[in-house]
Write an enzyme that holds these catalytic residues in place. Structure first.
Site, PDB file in Angstrom:
ATOM      1  CG  ASN A  27       6.699  50.790  72.942  1.00 21.73           C
ATOM      2  OD1 ASN A  27       5.524  50.423  72.839  1.00 21.73           O
ATOM      3  ND2 ASN A  27       7.599  50.055  73.547  1.00 21.73           N
ATOM      4  CB  CYS A  83      11.588  58.929  70.843  1.00 21.66           C
ATOM      5  SG  CYS A  83      11.223  59.106  69.088  1.00 21.66           S
TER       6      CYS A  83
END
Length: 765
Positions: free
Chosen positions: A352, A416
């Site tokens: 991330n 995502c």
């Protein structure tokens, strides 16, 4: 802006840059710090040259300053007061002043013109007047959404290729972070879209971003579903995804025997499939394809079949498996494949925004002393940063998607968390691999406008155009000549173990009833979260939030550079084009990257009040054209002319130019320590598939990894909304077992007992 300047000019300032000392005159303008070095004096008796030497100038736009450290000294000291600047284009400059008051005034002026602006409209873009040739070009005309969709074969008046342009978001009321025009399957009504939107984070439903011109296969993108701990589902969302994976023209609309479309895979695909051997990185690709193929259900359809390829429709979740599972704790998560039996899901394990930010900070730590020293960067720190690993992983994921579309003739849905960071990277890079048009100067501009700007990558949030007070520091106890830590850990983000344990604790203890609303941070919470009331105050809505910064677009440009370097004849633009684009991302000289989405730019009337960065490049097209470009000629029967390109992952190198370093300094011979950090070790040899980015594959009936296959019986007592969560907890290393994708905790599959506890970090609020 002029009233913010405490001083406009300072003479006889000593500058340290690149390990060399010079004397300059500083000029402070409303938007730039300018360093002017007079030309060297002629020796006595020497005749003046025909063309007098011009002064050397260095212009530093204030938004480029990412750290300014002021070191005052008392009047009685023999040491000069100094300012040390770290810029986002990786220039490091130290300024030594004779007068401490001048140094303080410059420091206060830089701070006032950077982090005290309060509003985006005070940036240079709203006052910039381009020179003549650039002013004659309207860069805003480069991208027209309708024209791009028509180029792909989708228009209201054209042949129905299975897609239509929906205007459900024409006023941005449906999804404020999405573009106004949404290409969706022709069989799906706006009413179905309306209901499906309730099941996707921020109403970012699956919509088309790319349609292959030959096999009519698609790349769609979205945000994560709102599955939650209870295993919520949406019939409308399932119907929409199914329609995306089956949308194709009627049998008579496409001539599968034409010269442009054959019943065999393109020659380029066949060539690439012949290249892999057990000794190179293509072995990873072969293993990935085998995993996906072994888990794919047979698709029965009456529609034309492209022979020579078996369809493996794919849902790509770019996140590490455990991160995706952890999001269920706050009502989000990933698709339950029991309800999407027509597809296979692949987890890519791309980290991330916080991991990427820390990776770049470590790179900066390795090169930060380039102002005071000519020494090469610390190669060990460069290796420890993991930056090359991250770029390789992103390219690997994009290659996987491109292979599915271009070789396996399959449809792919990418998401995502919110679908504007990793999703944009993978979608844009996959299209670069698939379509030669996007490798042209104009096509690359269109690609950025479409997949980054229109689809709502939050440039303002990720780049922090308004700077931060924390970037301006006074170092009263600094010693002369001591190194300042540009990548210092003053905000507490360096304690990876504490943050990881806190995140894991929140994952297990927080209930869905008292979960915090989602922020803009790609789904992760860290220890230093500020109180909500303070963060949400109206006056701080445009302020830079340090926890939301991340080099997401930088990584995309870096990955594009890798492709350009490996295929120098296949791109119309050169390396300088990418480097200048990176510079103007932060210069705030143009309105292109300002704000967070299409709606915000429209509300601010950016096109009327600012100029586009594309005008800058188009007016200087010759400077940014690749002299080795082959003209875009495509012939799948000639090696080197194929439509598709695929990166060699073992050839990924440092983009030394963007870091203002030489090739030898960044990519020179590696030492043993560097090799140890770069090479996979026995303890993490199970990272992904063949050390690739693919960490797991899941269908309605099975979960596969590189080393195991978990078969699930949909009718058994163990199935249900909590099954994947229990498996995810096992994957965290608490107890025994593996996660839903069969991998151990964290990106890269390491268990807490054997790997860095930082791998425990989860994406949740």
């Amino acid at each position: 802006m002029v009233d913010k300047l405490k001083i406009a000019k300072v003479e006889d300032v000593q500058v340290l840059a690149g390990g060399e000392i010079s004397v300059v005159t500083l000029h402070l303008t409303p938007h730039h710090l300018i360093l002017i070095q007079a030309p060297p004096r002629l020796p006595l008796g020497a005749s003046p040259p025909k063309r007098p030497a011009k002064p050397k100038e260095i212009w530093i736009a204030y938004p480029l300053i990412s750290l300014c450290t002021y070191r005052p000294t008392p009047p009685t000291s023999s040491t000069s007061s100094s300012l040390r600047l770290r810029c986002r284009d990786y220039r490091f400059v130290t300024l030594n002043f004779i007068d401490d008051k001048q140094a303080r005034d410059v420091f206060e002026s830089l701070k006032a013109c950077s982090c005290k602006l309060r509003d985006i409209e005070n940036l240079h873009a709203f006052n910039y007047k381009p020179p003549g040739p650039e002013n004659d070009i309207n860069g805003w005309e480069v991208y027209d959404a309708k024209a791009e969709w028509k180029r792909q074969g989708i228009s209201d008046k054209g042949v129905d290729r299975g897609w239509r342009i929906s205007r459900i978001n024409i006023d941005y009321g449906f999804s404020p972070t999405y573009p106004a025009l949404l290409p969706v399957p022709s069989s799906i009504s706006d009413n179905t879209l309306n209901y499906a939107g309730r099941y996707r984070s921020r109403v970012r439903i699956p919509v088309l971003t790319y349609l292959h011109p030959i096999n009519n296969c698609s790349i769609t993108r979205s945000s994560q579903p709102l599955a939650g701990l209870r295993g919520n589902r949406s019939i409308q969302d399932e119907k929409l995804v199914s329609a995306c994976f089956s949308a194709s023209p009627p049998g008579g609309d496409t001539d599968f025997n034409s010269s442009t479309t054959s019943r065999t895979s393109p020659a380029s695909s066949q060539v690439e499939l012949e290249l892999p051997t057990a000794d190179d990185e293509f072995d990873t690709e072969r293993l990935e394809d085998e995993m996906i193929a072994s888990s794919t259900l047979e698709i029965v359809t009456d529609k034309p079949v492209v022979y020579g390829a078996q369809q493996h429709n794919l849902i790509v979740d770019a996140r590490p498996t455990v991160n995706a599972l952890a999001m269920q704790a706050v009502g989000l998560g990933s698709e339950n494949m029991d309800h999407y039996k027509f597809a296979t899901k692949a987890y890519l394990g791309i980290d991330n925004i916080h991991v990427m930010r820390e990776s770049l900070n470590k790179v900066i730590e390795a090169i930060k002393d380039s102002d005071i020293s000519k020494s090469p960067p610390n190669r060990d720190l460069l290796a420890k940063s993991g930056w090359i690993k991250h770029i390789t992983g992103i390219l690997d994921g994009a290659s996987l998607i491109a292979r599915q579309v271009g070789i396996q003739h399959s449809h792919v849905l990418i998401h995502c968390s919110d679908g504007w960071d990793r999703t944009s990277q993978l979608s844009a890079l996959a299209q670069l691999l698939l379509d030669p048009y996007y490798r042209t100067i104009d096509g690359f501009m269109v690609l950025i406008e479409k997949d980054w700007l229109s689809f709502g990558h939050m440039f303002q949030l990720r780049c922090g155009f308004l700077s931060s007070d924390k970037w301006f520091k006074v170092q009263n106890d600094a010693l002369a000549g001591s190194a300042i830590q540009p990548g210092g850990s003053g905000d507490g983000r360096s304690d990876a173990i504490e943050n990881a344990l806190l995140s894991a604790k929140r994952f297990f203890n927080k209930s869905s009833q008292n979960s915090d609303p989602i922020s803009e941070s790609d789904g992760e919470v860290l220890a230093e979260d500020a109180p909500k009331a303070k963060r949400d105050s109206a006056k701080d809505t445009q302020a830079t939030k340090l926890n939301d910064l991340s080099p997401v677009f930088h990584q995309f440009l870096d990955a594009t550079y890798q492709l350009l370097r490996q295929f120098p004849t296949r791109f119309e633009f050169n390396e300088r084009f990418l480097r200048r684009l990176y510079y103007h991302l932060y210069s705030c000289q143009y309105g292109t990257f300002l704000y967070n989405n299409e709606k915000a730019r429209l509300d601010a009337k950016v096109q009327e009040r600012t100029h586009s960065v594309w005008g800058y490049f188009l007016s200087r097209r010759g400077d940014f054209t690749n002299l080795e470009y082959d003209g875009g000629e495509i012939d799948d029967n000639i090696r080197g002319k194929e439509r598709l390109i695929f990166p060699r992952l073992d050839k990924v190198r440092w983009w030394n130019e963007v870091f203002n370093r030489t090739e030898e300094e960044m990519n020179g011979p590696s030492n043993a320590v560097t090799e140890r950090y770069l090479a996979p070790s026995p303890s993490n040899s199970n990272v992904g598939v063949g050390h690739g980015v693919l960490t797991g594959v899941e269908t309605a009936y099975s979960t596969l990894t590189a080393k195991s296959t978990l078969t699930r019986d949909a009718s058994s007592d163990d199935s249900g909304p909590f099954t994947s969560l229990r498996e995810g907890i096992a994957g965290l290393g608490i107890g025994r077992g593996r996660g839903a994708a069969g991998t151990s905790a964290g990106s890269g599959g390491k268990s807490p007992a054997n790997g860095d506890l930082k791998d425990l970090e989860v994406e949740m609020q």
